[in-house]
Design an enzyme around this catalytic site. Structure first.
Site, PDB file in Angstrom:
ATOM      1  N   ASP A   6      -6.280   1.459  -4.126  1.00 21.28           N
ATOM      2  CA  ASP A   6      -6.001   1.733  -2.568  1.00 21.28           C
ATOM      3  C   ASP A   6      -7.206   2.079  -1.990  1.00 21.28           C
ATOM      4  OD1 ASP A   6      -2.910   1.635  -2.243  1.00 21.28           O
ATOM      5  OD2 ASP A   6      -3.064   3.105  -3.872  1.00 21.28           O
ATOM      6  N   GLY A  32      -1.351   5.720   3.466  1.00 19.28           N
ATOM      7  CA  GLY A  32      -2.298   7.195   3.764  1.00 19.28           C
ATOM      8  C   GLY A  32      -2.497   7.823   2.574  1.00 19.28           C
ATOM      9  N   HIS A  89      -3.430  -0.858  -9.642  1.00 19.53           N
ATOM     10  CA  HIS A  89      -3.410  -0.818  -7.963  1.00 19.53           C
ATOM     11  C   HIS A  89      -4.395   0.090  -7.359  1.00 19.53           C
ATOM     12  CE1 HIS A  89      -1.174  -1.451  -4.163  1.00 19.53           C
ATOM     13  NE2 HIS A  89      -1.416  -0.140  -3.790  1.00 19.53           N
ATOM     14  N   MET A 134      -6.545  -0.774   3.044  1.00 21.99           N
ATOM     15  CA  MET A 134      -5.941   0.002   4.387  1.00 21.99           C
ATOM     16  C   MET A 134      -7.222   0.239   5.087  1.00 21.99           C
ATOM     17  SD  MET A 134      -3.369   2.261   2.230  1.00 21.99           S
ATOM     18  CE  MET A 134      -4.147   1.826   0.382  1.00 21.99           C
ATOM     19  N   HIS A 176      -5.430  -3.073  -2.772  1.00 22.72           N
ATOM     20  CA  HIS A 176      -4.851  -2.812  -1.299  1.00 22.72           C
ATOM     21  C   HIS A 176      -5.753  -2.418  -0.349  1.00 22.72           C
ATOM     22  CE1 HIS A 176      -1.052  -0.554   0.724  1.00 22.72           C
ATOM     23  NE2 HIS A 176      -1.790  -1.239   1.386  1.00 22.72           N
ATOM     24  N   ASP A 217       5.470  -0.689  -2.719  1.00 20.87           N
ATOM     25  CA  ASP A 217       4.395   0.340  -2.856  1.00 20.87           C
ATOM     26  C   ASP A 217       4.762   1.569  -1.945  1.00 20.87           C
ATOM     27  OD1 ASP A 217       2.287   1.765  -3.195  1.00 20.87           O
ATOM     28  OD2 ASP A 217       0.970   0.562  -1.894  1.00 20.87           O
ATOM     29  N   MET A 271      -9.137   2.924   1.653  1.00 24.93           N
ATOM     30  CA  MET A 271      -8.919   3.481   2.692  1.00 24.93           C
ATOM     31  C   MET A 271     -10.087   3.994   3.405  1.00 24.93           C
ATOM     32  SD  MET A 271      -5.470   6.072   1.756  1.00 24.93           S
ATOM     33  CE  MET A 271      -4.251   5.759   0.514  1.00 24.93           C
ATOM     34  N   SER A 287      -0.848   2.840  -9.274  1.00 24.29           N
ATOM     35  CA  SER A 287      -1.939   3.400  -8.193  1.00 24.29           C
ATOM     36  C   SER A 287      -2.990   4.280  -8.724  1.00 24.29           C
ATOM     37  CB  SER A 287      -1.157   3.747  -7.053  1.00 24.29           C
ATOM     38  OG  SER A 287      -2.236   4.352  -6.135  1.00 24.29           O
ATOM     39  N   MET A 344       5.512  -2.099   2.181  1.00 22.19           N
ATOM     40  CA  MET A 344       5.209  -0.804   2.239  1.00 22.19           C
ATOM     41  C   MET A 344       6.728   0.018   2.388  1.00 22.19           C
ATOM     42  SD  MET A 344       1.698  -0.335   1.697  1.00 22.19           S
ATOM     43  CE  MET A 344       2.178   1.534   1.702  1.00 22.19           C
TER      44      MET A 344
HETATM   45  C1  DX5 Z   1      -0.124   4.865  -0.115  1.00 27.53           C
HETATM   46  C2  DX5 Z   1      -1.014   3.787  -1.087  1.00 27.53           C
HETATM   47  C3  DX5 Z   1       0.220   3.794  -2.182  1.00 27.53           C
HETATM   48  C4  DX5 Z   1       0.269   5.197  -2.931  1.00 27.53           C
HETATM   49  C5  DX5 Z   1       1.547   5.259  -3.693  1.00 27.53           C
HETATM   50  O1  DX5 Z   1      -0.785   4.552   1.095  1.00 27.53           O
HETATM   51  O2  DX5 Z   1      -0.955   2.468  -0.605  1.00 27.53           O
HETATM   52  O3  DX5 Z   1      -0.405   2.941  -3.146  1.00 27.53           O
HETATM   53  O4  DX5 Z   1      -0.573   5.418  -3.802  1.00 27.53           O
HETATM   54  O5  DX5 Z   1       1.620   6.546  -4.300  1.00 27.53           O
HETATM   55  P1  DX5 Z   1       3.146   7.006  -4.478  1.00 27.53           P
HETATM   56  O6  DX5 Z   1       3.449   6.143  -5.645  1.00 27.53           O
HETATM   57  O7  DX5 Z   1       2.984   8.542  -5.031  1.00 27.53           O
HETATM   58  O8  DX5 Z   1       4.087   6.955  -3.569  1.00 27.53           O
HETATM   59 ZN    ZN Z   2      -1.271   0.821  -2.291  1.00 27.68          ZN
END
Ligand code: DX5
Ligand code: ZN
Length: 228
Positions: free
Chosen positions: A41, A148, A39, A74, A72, A181, A43, A14, A143
């Site tokens: 993310d 977040g 990956h 969110m 991904h 994740d 948001m 990620s 998840m």
């Molecule tokens: C959280 C994200 C993850 C995040 C994971 O909301 O969806 O992809 O980057 O981070 P780690 O591996 O540090 O938990």
């Molecule tokens: Zn993610």
């Protein structure tokens, strides 16, 4: 042993925890370590209390790398934006089942826009929400933290959820991948893979630990995976 056959577990780092000022360098370090998936993310500050990346980053990543782009979402309005991420060059577009009233429609629009549709569930969302979409998706993302932020700890009940979803997929004879994740590191990676994960996401465990030694961090995670 839970896995009846040998599967190659893949790592999807990620970039949330990457050095964004040197993303090009970070990606070349991932490639050197044998990674072939990223990956991303996304948001929106509404579905989750954080704001990260959008369409321009996905477009640049598509232009500059051949890595599989695992996006991904969110965000609160995937009906509107999910197909745009597919058009921007995402290979996989994952939407939260909690984020839309029209899940089937969103998944169709992702396929039509040329990406593989996937779904994800927050840690307390019933697995039964997968029932009527499981046969039309590429991947389920479980998840293992509340979405977040990076760097949170793995929620232990996620292991049972990974097992249940793997069983659902196997019982139906489907070809759906299971991705996990949140809080995946050298300690949790083994149990996660043993429970049935095909793809593990890791952010802080790849980019933030041990003086940001990406190659060493990936090796520690994959050693744990290969020991299963
Ligand atoms: C959280 C994200 C993850 C995040 C994971 O909301 O969806 O992809 O980057 O981070 P780690 O591996 O540090 O938990
Ligand atoms: Zn993610």
């Amino acid at each position: 042993m839970h896995h009846p056959m040998i599967t190659m577990v893949r790592l999807s780092p990620s970039i949330l925890s990457a050095n964004l000022f040197d993303l090009k360098g970070e990606i070349s370090r991932l490639l050197d370590a044998g990674v072939d998936m990223l990956h991303v993310d996304v948001m929106d500050g509404h579905f989750v209390p954080n704001i990260t990346f959008g369409l321009p980053l996905v477009k640049w990543l598509r232009k500059e790398t051949d890595m599989e782009l695992d996006v991904h979402l969110m965000i609160s309005d995937p009906d509107r934006y999910a197909p745009m991420f597919a058009e921007a060059g995402a290979d996989i577009v994952t939407v939260h089942v909690e984020s839309t009233d029209h899940l089937n429609m969103v998944l169709q629009s992702i396929s039509e826009a040329g990406a593989r549709p996937s779904v994800t569930l927050n840690p307390a969302t019933p697995l039964s929400t997968l029932e009527w979409v499981l046969d039309s998706i590429h991947m389920v993302l479980i998840m293992s933290v509340n979405p977040g932020f990076g760097g949170q700890s793995f929620i232990p009940s996620s292991l049972d959820r990974i097992r249940s979803v793997s069983d659902m997929i196997r019982d139906r004879g489907l070809d759906v991948l299971v991705e996990v994740d949140g809080g995946v590191d050298p300690l949790t990676a083994g149990p996660v893979v043993e429970a049935g994960a095909d793809i593990i996401v890791a952010g802080s465990a790849v980019f933030s630990r041990n003086d940001r030694d990406i190659r060493g961090n990936i090796r520690s995670i994959m050693d744990a995976v290969n020991a299963v």
